[in-house]
Design an enzyme around this catalytic site. Sequence first.
Site, PDB file in Angstrom:
ATOM      1  N   GLU A 212       0.894  -1.162   0.000  1.00  0.00           N
ATOM      2  CA  GLU A 212       0.000   0.000   0.000  1.00  0.00           C
ATOM      3  C   GLU A 212       0.920   1.197   0.000  1.00  0.00           C
ATOM      4  O   GLU A 212       1.678   1.419   0.953  1.00  0.00           O
ATOM      5  CB  GLU A 212      -0.914  -0.035   1.227  1.00  0.00           C
ATOM      6  CG  GLU A 212      -1.984   1.034   1.213  1.00  0.00           C
ATOM      7  CD  GLU A 212      -1.645   2.195   2.117  1.00  0.00           C
ATOM      8  OE1 GLU A 212      -1.114   3.203   1.589  1.00  0.00           O
ATOM      9  OE2 GLU A 212      -1.904   2.104   3.328  1.00  0.00           O
TER      10      GLU A 212
ATOM     11  N   CYS B 286      -2.334   8.215   4.246  1.00  0.00           N
ATOM     12  CA  CYS B 286      -2.293   7.711   2.873  1.00  0.00           C
ATOM     13  C   CYS B 286      -3.630   7.924   2.179  1.00  0.00           C
ATOM     14  O   CYS B 286      -3.711   7.851   0.951  1.00  0.00           O
ATOM     15  CB  CYS B 286      -1.914   6.235   2.862  1.00  0.00           C
ATOM     16  SG  CYS B 286      -2.998   5.193   3.857  1.00  0.00           S
TER      17      CYS B 286
END
Length: 703
Positions: free
Chosen positions: A274, A313
């Site tokens: 990720e 994020c």
Amino acid sequence: MTATAAPTVDTVESVEIVPSFVRDAWWTPDLGSEAGAAPVLDASTGELLALVSSAGLDLAAVVDYGRTTGQAELGKLTFHQRALKLKELAQYLNGRREEFYALSAQTGATRIDSMIDIDGGIGVLFTFGSKGRRELPNSQVVVDGPMEVLSRDGSFAGEHIYTRIPGIAAQINAFNFPVWGMLEKLAPAFLAGVPTIVKPATPTGYVAAGVVKAIVESGILPNGSLQLVSGSVRTLLDHLDYRDLVAFTGSAATANTLKSHPNVVTGGVRFTSETDSLNAAILGPDAVRGTPEFDAFVKSLVTEMTAKAGQKCTSIRRAIVPQELVPDVVAAVGERITERVVLGDPRAEGVTMGALASREQLADVRAAVQSMLDAGGELAYGTLDSPAVTRADGSTGVVDDGAFMSPVLLSWADPEADEVHSLEAFGPVSSVLGYTNLADAVRLAARGGGSLVASVCTNDPDVARELVTGIAAHHGRVLMLNREDARSSTGHGSPVPHLVHGGPGRAGGGEELGGIRSVMHHMQRTAIQGSPNMLTAVTGVWHTGADRNFTLETEDRHPFRKSLSTLHIGDAVRSGLREVSLEEITAFANSTGDTFYAHTNQDAAAANPFFPGIVAHGYLLLSWAAGLFVEPAPGPVLANYGLENLRFVTPVAAGDSIRVTLTAKKITPRETDEYGEVAWDAVLTNQNDEIVATYDVLTLVEK
């Protein structure tokens, strides 16, 4: 897991070295190795907090311990038993949150920021503790899909199963969520039965170490199931092979370096990541100033810019709005930041936005913003100068050693500029881009090259449909925000453990969460082939064609007279025949009101290609089937709580007869109750042994 006290090691500066927890013991480097240790500073004050080093740590032995002791201890537990340990651990950590908040404040996180990280991580444990018991069997094998018959006589068949991978899960986490990032990876790996090696990011790894210390002290987790490496793990992949999994969160550049390791490229190490994500929020053309959708959009954008100082994020990096609404959005965002954001040390009262995690991070963010300014971006709000902030003592001023940064909103005369779609300033920074029509908005969102999440803010269903279907393939998650869910929504930047967290392309291509899907990332799907008896033996689920143990319909032999301790897979009963009469069909139609013509009109029913004439209701047949197999006296069967997989196959006309064959298909004891679930394979056949209906009967049965 053996509970031992975490040691401290005095260096020349008398600063603690953040310990590792490996092979069920706390470990720190030898005295004298601190020269190569990385310093960790308080994000708000610059005070030296600790040193971090893994110099001298035998990573090969750490991996081996997970593969041996960790695998063996977790292998003793079923899915349900592991799930209960996750719930127990969540309850334990919940009681120690204040300790974790104090550590988290040193990273620059406000109380709310810390709740997102700490409470969010504990919430993941609760969720998987619940889902594991509700959605997985109380065993160690998961059956994936129905049996495939591979021979005419049914003696050879196949299906798919999931079993845990035989290695370890190496989890390399980012600095922004030291607790959530660790627990959201640990939970599905633990539930799958795979030992975890956690490598937290150095700037905030001491927070993760503090939580691991509490986990060890709880004594809840089995030996070898969790290890922590504080410091570098540069050679870790050298010791991994196809048995193992790496779950990485961080920059795309680091992910690409790790993915190029020979053990990943040719050695079969599973690698999920990720990484960078230029997430977008799209404002619909109907959401003009004054509408609830406009207000929700602005609130979401400011929240994502300032929560965790924008170090998420999932933060909104690109606000894509109708060209004519750009000035309104810029003005509204500036107003909300001015009114609501108080920048400073999170330990000071009234502060709503803290510092970035480190001075290095501050320099990186400022450099990224400067590159965007050089490429044509303009400061619509904020500054790159050091801001005046509220200090811990309540005074106000510039803190030279702190990592503080003003929220920054950029506007772009040219929304096509490459930099706004390629540079991620990982801090309190966002850009506003104007679009001309919905197709243009979709195109701009897609220029992010694959993202974790996007928001679509509109109250027009047609706009929502066009935008969501246009951008979905470029994103792992899409939030649709309008007046109906603005208050109840978990928000743009809040992944939930039930749904996928990940995204395609630039975002890494992984799926860290997604409910039980994330558990399956830690398991191998295997096609198994054999006779129904062998499939039954491996899976613990009875398969059509496998042996049955037919019992008599007497009080001591009927399957419904057996508790879980005496009931076995394959125990079965076959009823006698019951004839169906036209009078009974008519009476059922009249009493229920189900007078569909197939049950009441001979000519109309005969004209239907599916029916020979008037036929019995399917639900009438199910009711009679229950009467044919139920043992009426009180006994171990406590309740019938449903049917699954019901199919009606052959119609039954007046004069036909039916019988039922009931077989114990799946037995699931509950770990915390004095009963369990039993799924019974039910087959209705007629007088010619043709299948009339098939379904599963679900019952609760005493242990």
